[in-house]
Write an enzyme that holds these catalytic residues in place. Structure first.
Site: not given
Ligand code: GLN
Length: 481
Positions: A74, A149, A173
């Site tokens: 990532k 994400s 994510s």
């Molecule tokens: N969708 C969640 C957020 O925007 C989780 C994102 C994540 O786990 N990095 O905070």
């Protein structure tokens, strides 16, 4: 060489049936062929990958745990001398002078980096649409999101563009994209995997973990990346179990908790609910495990609690991107204040700006007690709900997402709808416990799955349940790419 797991790829390499260069070329060709449909990669490190593969072949030593295994990372994981963008314009041309501990460990284990994969900007989002560069597409349907994400990580694994990938999970994510794309994904216990060198979103939530084709592969990767590092004070000096050796232990007499609030949640798609409950019942019966209904009464407060806390932490973490120290700088400013403002105005996307504004508000004098402090207290109570549940059961089985992969554009302009996608995942980060997403099959041609939750540092137990579940489900379908 199709859909190789770590174990299969290792066997081919060790027996001399293929060379590391052949395997790497196979993946680079595959990337070239599938990327027009998937768009998972932000940077492809073709030359570095081939050079490393040649080096390994020349040595002819495949004893290291990942010797010659091609992977994707990532793009929030710092890779020395290789562009790392956080999918943000503000870091578009940033080349880190050092590597994150996770990448150091993987590299030492012999892994070959194929490239850096897409994410929502600074990992804020649930669909990969917040990337400043491009949306990644779901390998099962190019009109749908891969989740986020870590959407690039999940899509690259399922599109078979790498053997496995690494993602991060602050509120879902890793698990949600694994669920949307149909692969295995583990969010480890907070502090299990060192985060030094990984760009922060919310420091008391962020975790790093694998997205793989099988539960066994996740266990193998965890043996390499987990464990104390002097560079991350949140990683305890706790021994790392041989996760891959105890996967097959019997589950007879073990207790599976079903959190009732999760299955009563109005937003949960009926088809998912039915499929999951059928799967869980069948699984418990086959394994000789017991099912117990569990209550997590504070679930309804999870989303506001989570978003107040993460956005507060994000607002301070993002202060470092000021145009002076890293990355993008505006060329249109007359004084220092204007320089900061314009750099950040031009460099950050809408969700990141929302985080900075929300977080600055909730941390400001006069509002701190009403928002941040109160949310921190509720977080503690949510954690206690889980502690109590784990006194009664070994693991919890829960949905990952209330719905399957949605259409690109469907929720992009409605942040609240997007936040609601995280209802079943954020609780796990609030409590700091491990959660393993495992596919349970297809519904209407798209993957779905469940998550197995355990006590802090109970990765071994969670993987043990996951291994048996994977075996029972025997999910073999692949997208047509
Ligand atoms: N969708 C969640 C957020 O925007 C989780 C994102 C994540 O786990 N990095 O905070």
């Amino acid at each position: 060489m199709e859909n190789l797991t770590i174990k299969q790829a290792k066997e081919l390499l060790q027996s001399g049936k293929i060379t590391a260069v052949e395997l790497t070329k196979h993946y680079l060709d595959r990337i070239e062929k599938t990327e027009p449909k998937v768009d998972a990669f932000l940077t492809i490190t073709k030359e570095e990958a081939l050079r490393k593969a040649e080096e390994i072949d020349k040595k002819g030593d495949f004893s290291a745990p990942l010797a010659g295994i091609p992977i994707a990372l990532k793009d929030v994981i710092s890779t020395k001398n290789i562009r790392t963008t956080a999918a943000s314009k503000i870091l578009e041309n940033y080349i880190p002078p050092f590597s994150a501990v996770v990448w150091q460990r993987l590299e030492e284990a012999g892994a070959i980096l194929l490239g850096k994969v897409n994410t929502d900007e600074f990992t804020m989002g649930s669909s990969c649409e917040n990337s400043a560069f491009k949306p990644t597409k779901n390998p099962w349907d190019e009109n749908r999101v891969p989740g986020g994400s870590s959407g690039g990580s999940a899509a690259s694994v399922v599109a078979d563009e790498c053997v496995f990938a690494i993602g991060t999970d602050t509120g879902g994510s890793i698990r949600q994209p694994a669920n949307f794309c149909g692969c295995v994904g583990l969010k480890p216990t907070y502090g299990r995997v060192p985060r030094y060198g990984v760009m922060s979103y919310a420091s008391s939530f962020d975790t790093i973990g694998p997205l793989t084709k099988t539960v066994e592969d996740t266990a193998i990767v965890m043996e390499i990346i987990a464990g104390h590092s002097e560079k991350d004070a949140t990683t305890p000096k706790k021994e790392v179990p041989k996760y891959s050796e105890n996967l097959q232990n019997s589950l007879k007499g073990k207790k599976i908790g079903i959190p009732k609030e999760y299955f009563e949640e109005k937003g949960l798609d009926e088809k998912i609910k039915t499929q999951l409950l059928e799967t869980i019942n069948k699984f418990a019966k086959e394994q000789g495990a017991e099912i117990k209904e569990i209550s997590l009464p504070l679930t309804e407060y999870a989303i506001p609690t989570y978003y107040i806390l993460v956005k507060s932490e994000a607002s301070t973490n993002l202060a470092r991107y000021d145009g002076v120290r890293f990355g993008y700088k505006t060329d249109d400013a007359h004084d220092l204040k204007e320089f900061y403002e314009k750099t950040r105005e031009e460099g950050f996307g809408p969700e990141v700006k929302r985080a900075i504004m929300m977080g600055t508000f909730t941390l400001s004098a006069g509002y701190f007690d009403a928002y941040y402090k109160k949310a921190a207290r509720v977080r503690n109570l949510i954690k206690q709900n889980f502690d109590k549940a784990f006194e009664e059961v070994d693991v919890l089985f829960a949905p990952v997402s209330p719905f399957q992969a949605f259409k690109i554009g469907e929720k992009k302009d409605d942040p609240l709808q997007m936040y609601l996608a995280d209802i079943f995942t954020v609780t796990v980060n609030l409590a700091g416990i491990p959660g393993l997403a495992v596919p349970t099959g297809l519904i209407d041609g798209l993957p779905t799955g469940l998550q197995i939750l355990g006590k802090q540092f109970a990765e071994e137990t969670v993987l043990n349940f996951g291994w048996h579940l994977e075996k029972m489900v025997n999910f073999q379908e692949k997208p047509n790419l």
